[in-house]
Scaffold this motif. Structure first.
Motif, PDB file in Angstrom:
ATOM      1  N   GLU A  39       0.835  -1.200   0.000  1.00  0.00           N
ATOM      2  CA  GLU A  39       0.000   0.000   0.000  1.00  0.00           C
ATOM      3  C   GLU A  39       0.874   1.256   0.000  1.00  0.00           C
ATOM      4  OE1 GLU A  39      -2.438   0.275   3.495  1.00  0.00           O
ATOM      5  OE2 GLU A  39      -3.081   2.291   2.935  1.00  0.00           O
ATOM      6  N   ARG A  40       0.424   2.269  -0.706  1.00  0.00           N
ATOM      7  CA  ARG A  40       1.148   3.543  -0.737  1.00  0.00           C
ATOM      8  C   ARG A  40       0.141   4.684  -0.637  1.00  0.00           C
ATOM      9  NH1 ARG A  40       6.292   3.026  -3.470  1.00  0.00           N
ATOM     10  NH2 ARG A  40       6.717   0.830  -3.737  1.00  0.00           N
ATOM     11  N   SER A  41       0.444   5.636   0.208  1.00  0.00           N
ATOM     12  CA  SER A  41      -0.456   6.779   0.359  1.00  0.00           C
ATOM     13  C   SER A  41      -0.020   7.900  -0.585  1.00  0.00           C
ATOM     14  CB  SER A  41      -0.496   7.228   1.821  1.00  0.00           C
ATOM     15  OG  SER A  41       0.779   7.669   2.217  1.00  0.00           O
ATOM     16  N   ARG A  64      -3.437  12.420   7.901  1.00  0.00           N
ATOM     17  CA  ARG A  64      -3.740  11.913   9.243  1.00  0.00           C
ATOM     18  C   ARG A  64      -3.158  10.508   9.435  1.00  0.00           C
ATOM     19  NH1 ARG A  64      -7.705   8.841  11.116  1.00  0.00           N
ATOM     20  NH2 ARG A  64      -8.083   8.891  13.369  1.00  0.00           N
ATOM     21  N   GLN A  65      -3.367   9.630   8.468  1.00  0.00           N
ATOM     22  CA  GLN A  65      -2.805   8.272   8.553  1.00  0.00           C
ATOM     23  C   GLN A  65      -1.275   8.315   8.499  1.00  0.00           C
ATOM     24  OE1 GLN A  65      -4.096   5.452   9.369  1.00  0.00           O
ATOM     25  NE2 GLN A  65      -6.127   6.366   9.531  1.00  0.00           N
ATOM     26  N   GLN A  74       4.217  12.999  15.480  1.00  0.00           N
ATOM     27  CA  GLN A  74       3.086  12.992  16.413  1.00  0.00           C
ATOM     28  C   GLN A  74       3.242  14.068  17.491  1.00  0.00           C
ATOM     29  OE1 GLN A  74       3.038   8.862  17.578  1.00  0.00           O
ATOM     30  NE2 GLN A  74       2.528   8.217  15.486  1.00  0.00           N
ATOM     31  N   PRO A  75       2.123  14.549  18.052  1.00  0.00           N
ATOM     32  CA  PRO A  75       2.196  15.594  19.092  1.00  0.00           C
ATOM     33  C   PRO A  75       2.973  15.090  20.300  1.00  0.00           C
ATOM     34  CG  PRO A  75      -0.050  14.716  18.870  1.00  0.00           C
ATOM     35  CD  PRO A  75       0.744  14.152  17.750  1.00  0.00           C
ATOM     36  N   LEU A 101      -6.908  20.516   5.073  1.00  0.00           N
ATOM     37  CA  LEU A 101      -8.181  20.559   5.806  1.00  0.00           C
ATOM     38  C   LEU A 101      -8.123  19.702   7.071  1.00  0.00           C
ATOM     39  CD1 LEU A 101     -10.593  20.368   2.744  1.00  0.00           C
ATOM     40  CD2 LEU A 101      -9.917  22.390   4.058  1.00  0.00           C
ATOM     41  N   SER A 102      -7.225  18.724   7.078  1.00  0.00           N
ATOM     42  CA  SER A 102      -7.057  17.891   8.281  1.00  0.00           C
ATOM     43  C   SER A 102      -6.135  18.552   9.294  1.00  0.00           C
ATOM     44  CB  SER A 102      -6.476  16.524   7.904  1.00  0.00           C
ATOM     45  OG  SER A 102      -7.358  15.844   7.055  1.00  0.00           O
TER      46      SER A 102
END
Ligand code: MLT
Ligand code: MN
Length: 303
Positions: A39-41, A64-65, A74-75, A101-102
């Motif tokens: 899988e690739r985003s 987000r992912q 990450q925070p 928008l995220s």
């Protein structure tokens, strides 16, 4: 010597791999559980001088992912925090801007783009969800050097491209060099240089000259061949019509960069029809034999 960290967040082109509605030959491998593909985003990288604070180059709908699977992004501190100091956009394509928008929820960061791309955001009022008092929009001129994060400096330059798909009215001009589509040169002081060019319609001599000698080139790997979408039966458009050079052939990127000296060269923004996505394909072997890597999600390169 300063260092430069590069994280490949999304190595695929618009739609990702596999694409939600695609049953072409390459996407089908994924749906069938073939272990030669992964899988690739969608298209984005992050860069950092220290591995602590980061800048995003493009902001994909999958951000987000991408953050969820990347501890560095990450925070770290309550109540709200992000290691992201800035976001730089290379064009107004959906795969490069929709993730903005995220990034709402009142989090400060700097948003950097050419005046032309900022105009696209301005015309689409949904992006007002990013409050300008927290997310200042900074126009970056072609050739201007700007501070990206820490001591990393970015310079943007025009590459042959076209307007975003959703802004096409009639036949768009293909291959014009303007602020609509830019490449980015990222440098650390007295340190390495990285070029990030996720969209490019062809390779002019001036681009080869500019890039020569860099430590890393991340380049538009959308298609293997120009008529690939037609052959796969998933669309009528050629790569050229989409504003993307192909890898193969006398006019392709493998040939164009063959004699250009580079530390590393890697394809990114790879379409779900491209056979280089298949680990043991003939095309993948050809690319690797020519000295190229195929970037993958989660890849970290420290220069
Ligand atoms: C592209 O790279 O050509 C665009 O991202 C296509 C799209 O908008 O889906
Ligand atoms: Mn794209």
């Amino acid at each position: 010597m300063s260092r430069l960290h590069v994280l490949v967040l999304g190595s695929a082109a618009g739609g990702g791999y596999p694409q939600w509605n695609c049953r072409g030959p390459i996407s089908s491998l994924f749906w069938e559980g073939d272990t030669r593909v992964e899988e690739r985003s969608q298209s984005s990288i992050a860069v950092s001088p220290d591995g602590v604070t980061w800048a995003l180059l493009n902001c994909s709908p999958d951000i987000r992912q991408q953050i969820i699977r990347t501890p560095a992004l990450q925070p770290k501190e309550p109540p709200r925090h992000t290691p992201l100091a800035s976001v730089l956009l290379t064009n107004g394509d959906i795969d490069h801007i929709a993730g903005l928008l995220s990034l709402r929820e009142r989090q400060p960061f700097r948003l950097l783009a050419t005046p032309g791309v900022l105009e696209v955001l301005k015309e689409n009022r949904i992006f007002d969800a990013l409050d300008p008092t927290l997310v200042p929009r900074q126009a970056v001129a072609l050739g201007e050097s700007i501070s990206l994060v820490g001591d990393l400096v970015a310079e943007i330059f025009p590459v042959p491209g076209k307007v975003p798909l959703y802004m096409e009215r009639g036949e768009p001009e293909i291959g014009a060099e303007s602020e609509t589509t830019v490449g980015v040169k990222i440098t650390a002081p007295n340190g390495p240089t990285v070029f990030y060019v996720p969209g490019c319609a062809h390779v002019p001599e001036s681009l080869k000259t500019r890039i020569a000698g860099a430590d890393l080139l991340l380049f538009d790997g959308t298609l293997w061949r120009d008529d690939e979408m037609q052959l796969a039966g998933v669309g009528q458009k050629t790569g050229h019509r989409m504003g993307h050079i192909s890898m193969s052939g006398p006019e392709g990127s493998l040939a164009a960069f063959r004699d250009v000296e580079l530390g590393r060269r890697s394809f990114i923004h790879i379409n779900n029809t491209n056979p280089v996505l298949v680990r043991d394909s003939r095309e993948r072997q050809e690319v690797e034999a020519a000295g190229w890597d195929v970037a993958y999600d989660g890849q970290e390169i420290v220069l």
